[in-house]
Write a protein that holds these residues in place. Structure first.
Motif, PDB file in Angstrom:
ATOM      1  N   ARG A  42     100.047   3.683  14.168  1.00  5.68           N
ATOM      2  CA  ARG A  42      98.952   4.588  14.515  1.00  5.68           C
ATOM      3  C   ARG A  42      98.083   4.008  15.626  1.00  5.68           C
ATOM      4  O   ARG A  42      97.699   4.707  16.567  1.00  5.68           O
ATOM      5  N   LYS A  43      97.773   2.719  15.499  1.00  7.50           N
ATOM      6  CA  LYS A  43      96.930   2.060  16.493  1.00  7.50           C
ATOM      7  C   LYS A  43      97.640   1.995  17.850  1.00  7.50           C
ATOM      8  O   LYS A  43      97.012   2.209  18.897  1.00  7.50           O
ATOM      9  N   ILE A  44      98.927   1.726  17.846  1.00  3.35           N
ATOM     10  CA  ILE A  44      99.694   1.710  19.096  1.00  3.35           C
ATOM     11  C   ILE A  44      99.648   3.086  19.746  1.00  3.35           C
ATOM     12  O   ILE A  44      99.426   3.215  20.958  1.00  3.35           O
ATOM     13  N   SER A  55     100.843  -3.997  28.441  1.00  2.00           N
ATOM     14  CA  SER A  55     100.744  -5.438  28.194  1.00  2.00           C
ATOM     15  C   SER A  55      99.556  -5.804  27.304  1.00  2.00           C
ATOM     16  O   SER A  55      99.538  -6.882  26.708  1.00  2.00           O
ATOM     17  N   LEU A  56      98.574  -4.923  27.179  1.00  4.48           N
ATOM     18  CA  LEU A  56      97.394  -5.197  26.353  1.00  4.48           C
ATOM     19  C   LEU A  56      97.497  -4.620  24.944  1.00  4.48           C
ATOM     20  O   LEU A  56      96.771  -5.037  24.043  1.00  4.48           O
ATOM     21  N   ILE A  57      98.373  -3.652  24.763  1.00  3.35           N
ATOM     22  CA  ILE A  57      98.430  -2.943  23.482  1.00  3.35           C
ATOM     23  C   ILE A  57      98.672  -3.880  22.316  1.00  3.35           C
ATOM     24  O   ILE A  57      97.985  -3.810  21.301  1.00  3.35           O
ATOM     25  N   ARG A  58      99.622  -4.783  22.438  1.00  7.38           N
ATOM     26  CA  ARG A  58      99.932  -5.697  21.330  1.00  7.38           C
ATOM     27  C   ARG A  58      98.702  -6.488  20.906  1.00  7.38           C
ATOM     28  O   ARG A  58      98.405  -6.597  19.722  1.00  7.38           O
ATOM     29  N   GLU A  59      97.988  -7.034  21.861  1.00  7.32           N
ATOM     30  CA  GLU A  59      96.793  -7.823  21.552  1.00  7.32           C
ATOM     31  C   GLU A  59      95.713  -6.973  20.894  1.00  7.32           C
ATOM     32  O   GLU A  59      95.057  -7.414  19.950  1.00  7.32           O
ATOM     33  N   LEU A  60      95.537  -5.774  21.381  1.00  5.03           N
ATOM     34  CA  LEU A  60      94.525  -4.889  20.802  1.00  5.03           C
ATOM     35  C   LEU A  60      94.891  -4.471  19.378  1.00  5.03           C
ATOM     36  O   LEU A  60      94.025  -4.392  18.507  1.00  5.03           O
ATOM     37  N   VAL A  61      96.165  -4.219  19.154  1.00  5.04           N
ATOM     38  CA  VAL A  61      96.614  -3.824  17.819  1.00  5.04           C
ATOM     39  C   VAL A  61      96.452  -4.972  16.835  1.00  5.04           C
ATOM     40  O   VAL A  61      95.916  -4.804  15.739  1.00  5.04           O
ATOM     41  N   VAL A  62      96.894  -6.164  17.231  1.00  7.36           N
ATOM     42  CA  VAL A  62      96.798  -7.328  16.348  1.00  7.36           C
ATOM     43  C   VAL A  62      95.338  -7.666  16.052  1.00  7.36           C
ATOM     44  O   VAL A  62      95.006  -8.083  14.940  1.00  7.36           O
ATOM     45  N   GLY A  63      94.469  -7.439  17.019  1.00  6.70           N
ATOM     46  CA  GLY A  63      93.056  -7.753  16.834  1.00  6.70           C
ATOM     47  C   GLY A  63      92.247  -6.685  16.134  1.00  6.70           C
ATOM     48  O   GLY A  63      91.073  -6.909  15.808  1.00  6.70           O
ATOM     49  N   ASP A  64      92.826  -5.529  15.909  1.00  9.22           N
ATOM     50  CA  ASP A  64      92.116  -4.452  15.224  1.00  9.22           C
ATOM     51  C   ASP A  64      91.783  -4.869  13.795  1.00  9.22           C
ATOM     52  O   ASP A  64      92.635  -5.403  13.078  1.00  9.22           O
ATOM     53  N   VAL A  65      90.555  -4.621  13.376  1.00  9.53           N
ATOM     54  CA  VAL A  65      90.080  -5.057  12.059  1.00  9.53           C
ATOM     55  C   VAL A  65      90.921  -4.475  10.924  1.00  9.53           C
ATOM     56  O   VAL A  65      91.371  -5.197  10.021  1.00  9.53           O
TER      57      VAL A  65
END
Length: 108
Positions: A42-44, A55-65
């Motif tokens: 869902r976040k992706i 290139s930023l999506i993975r980092e943003l997804v992993v960092g999502d609370v």
């Protein structure tokens, strides 16, 4: 010899209990894995809709609370599953030791 037979029965009972617990923990692991993967997907999708750089999506997804919380729950469920799996292996070893002792006493 009687003590060994009682110990054997006790170990078999404990093994059966551990097997039932492994099933419960396996189901819990599957449920937490599913919840984590769905939240991650869902976040992706959200980030793709926002046109976020791939290139930023993975980092943003992993960092999502919420995603990271679900990942932690999944990891904890995995540890609990593995701990019971290892306990089963220990019970099997203990059973073989007691069976071996019974065999030695039986032939003595």
């Amino acid at each position: 010899m009687q003590d060994l037979m009682q110990e054997l029965q006790q170990l078999r009972s404990e093994l059966n209990t551990a097997l039932a617990l492994l099933k419960e923990r396996g189901i819990k692991l599957a449920e937490t894995e599913r919840a984590y993967k769905l939240a991650k997907a869902r976040k992706i999708e959200e980030e793709r809709d926002k046109k976020t750089a791939v290139s930023l999506i993975r980092e943003l997804v992993v960092g999502d609370v919420s995603v990271s919380q679900l990942r932690m729950e999944r990891d904890k469920a995995r540890v609990m599953y593995r701990s019971v799996d290892e306990a089963i292996n220990i019970k099997k070893l203990e059973l073989r030791i007691v069976e071996s002792q019974i065999g030695r006493e039986w032939h003595a």
